[in-house]
Scaffold this motif. Sequence first.
Motif, short mmCIF file in Angstrom:
data_model
loop_
_atom_site.label_atom_id
_atom_site.label_comp_id
_atom_site.label_asym_id
_atom_site.label_seq_id
_atom_site.Cartn_x
_atom_site.Cartn_y
_atom_site.Cartn_z
N ARG A 1 0.83 -1.20 0.00
CA ARG A 1 0.00 0.00 0.00
C ARG A 1 0.87 1.25 0.00
NH1 ARG A 1 -4.78 -1.13 4.34
NH2 ARG A 1 -5.21 -3.24 3.66
N VAL A 2 0.22 2.35 -0.32
CA VAL A 2 0.88 3.65 -0.21
C VAL A 2 1.08 3.91 1.28
CG1 VAL A 2 0.58 6.12 -0.59
CG2 VAL A 2 -0.13 4.51 -2.35
N PRO A 3 2.27 4.33 1.68
CA PRO A 3 2.51 4.60 3.11
C PRO A 3 1.54 5.64 3.66
CG PRO A 3 4.57 4.64 1.88
CD PRO A 3 3.47 4.56 0.88
N ALA A 4 1.13 5.44 4.89
CA ALA A 4 0.22 6.38 5.56
C ALA A 4 0.84 7.77 5.56
CB ALA A 4 -0.04 5.92 6.99
N GLY A 5 0.02 8.74 5.28
CA GLY A 5 0.47 10.13 5.29
C GLY A 5 0.97 10.64 3.95
N LEU A 6 1.33 9.73 3.04
CA LEU A 6 1.80 10.15 1.71
C LEU A 6 0.60 10.69 0.94
CD1 LEU A 6 4.35 10.15 -0.11
CD2 LEU A 6 3.52 8.00 -1.06
N GLN A 7 0.80 11.78 0.21
CA GLN A 7 -0.31 12.40 -0.52
C GLN A 7 -0.07 12.36 -2.03
OE1 GLN A 7 -1.92 15.93 1.10
NE2 GLN A 7 -1.28 15.43 3.16
N PRO A 8 -0.29 11.21 -2.64
CA PRO A 8 -0.08 11.11 -4.09
C PRO A 8 -1.14 11.86 -4.88
CG PRO A 8 -0.96 9.06 -3.23
CD PRO A 8 -0.75 9.97 -2.05
N VAL A 9 -0.76 12.29 -6.09
CA VAL A 9 -1.73 12.88 -7.00
C VAL A 9 -2.35 11.82 -7.90
CG1 VAL A 9 -0.71 15.18 -6.93
CG2 VAL A 9 0.02 13.56 -8.70
N VAL A 10 -1.68 10.67 -8.00
CA VAL A 10 -2.17 9.53 -8.77
C VAL A 10 -1.67 8.26 -8.09
CG1 VAL A 10 -1.98 8.27 -10.97
CG2 VAL A 10 -2.12 10.75 -10.99
N THR A 11 -2.52 7.23 -8.08
CA THR A 11 -2.07 5.90 -7.66
C THR A 11 -2.57 4.89 -8.68
OG1 THR A 11 -4.00 5.52 -6.26
CG2 THR A 11 -2.03 6.41 -5.19
N VAL A 12 -1.77 3.87 -8.88
CA VAL A 12 -2.15 2.76 -9.77
C VAL A 12 -1.73 1.47 -9.07
CG1 VAL A 12 -1.80 1.66 -12.01
CG2 VAL A 12 -1.78 4.17 -11.84
N ALA B 1 4.58 14.66 -5.28
CA ALA B 1 5.44 15.83 -5.43
C ALA B 1 6.88 15.42 -5.09
CB ALA B 1 4.98 16.95 -4.51
N GLN B 2 7.82 15.85 -5.91
CA GLN B 2 9.22 15.50 -5.70
C GLN B 2 9.68 15.93 -4.31
OE1 GLN B 2 11.97 17.38 -8.42
NE2 GLN B 2 13.63 16.00 -7.88
N GLN B 3 9.27 17.09 -3.88
CA GLN B 3 9.66 17.60 -2.56
C GLN B 3 9.19 16.66 -1.46
OE1 GLN B 3 8.62 21.68 -1.79
NE2 GLN B 3 8.94 21.47 0.41
N GLU B 4 7.97 16.17 -1.55
CA GLU B 4 7.44 15.25 -0.55
C GLU B 4 8.24 13.94 -0.55
OE1 GLU B 4 3.25 13.21 0.93
OE2 GLU B 4 3.31 14.15 -1.05
N ALA B 5 8.53 13.42 -1.75
CA ALA B 5 9.31 12.18 -1.84
C ALA B 5 10.68 12.36 -1.19
CB ALA B 5 9.46 11.76 -3.30
N GLU B 6 11.31 13.49 -1.46
CA GLU B 6 12.64 13.72 -0.88
C GLU B 6 12.57 13.90 0.63
OE1 GLU B 6 14.22 16.94 -3.26
OE2 GLU B 6 14.67 15.56 -4.91
N GLU B 7 11.57 14.60 1.12
CA GLU B 7 11.41 14.77 2.56
C GLU B 7 11.21 13.45 3.28
OE1 GLU B 7 8.17 17.56 2.91
OE2 GLU B 7 9.44 19.27 2.36
#
Length: 136
Positions: free
Chosen positions: A31-42, A53-59
Amino acid sequence: MVGEKDLQKLLAELRPELNPGRFVYCTFPGRVPAGLQPVVTVAEPEGVTAVVAQQEAEELGLSYGYVAAWITLRVHSALAAVGLTAAVAGRLTEEGISCNVVAGFHHDHLFVAAEDAERALHALEQLAAWAQAQYA
């Protein structure tokens, strides 16, 4: 609210819009980790892909390999419309720009390499202008 199906009208009313920021594709085994806010999931058998968002991934210390710009086609296309994806992809192909397309209920969303964002936007604006001239 029903979307537009007529390809000529869709192209004439394309209104591509570059969303701010850069976006990356991340994948997770379950699953997508809790708290992550994707704009798209597949969800695929191999795992879940999330565009974030790249910034979120890096953080969050997430690994990724593809940095994209996100363009929204502001025309409200019907999910049953025929030819829009092909026309858009064809125009971007003429410019040598790869494109990953995601259809939402209201709009289509394109993810192109970040360095190609402005060229892609310009090519799509040209496509819309051509269609407007044909439609008039």
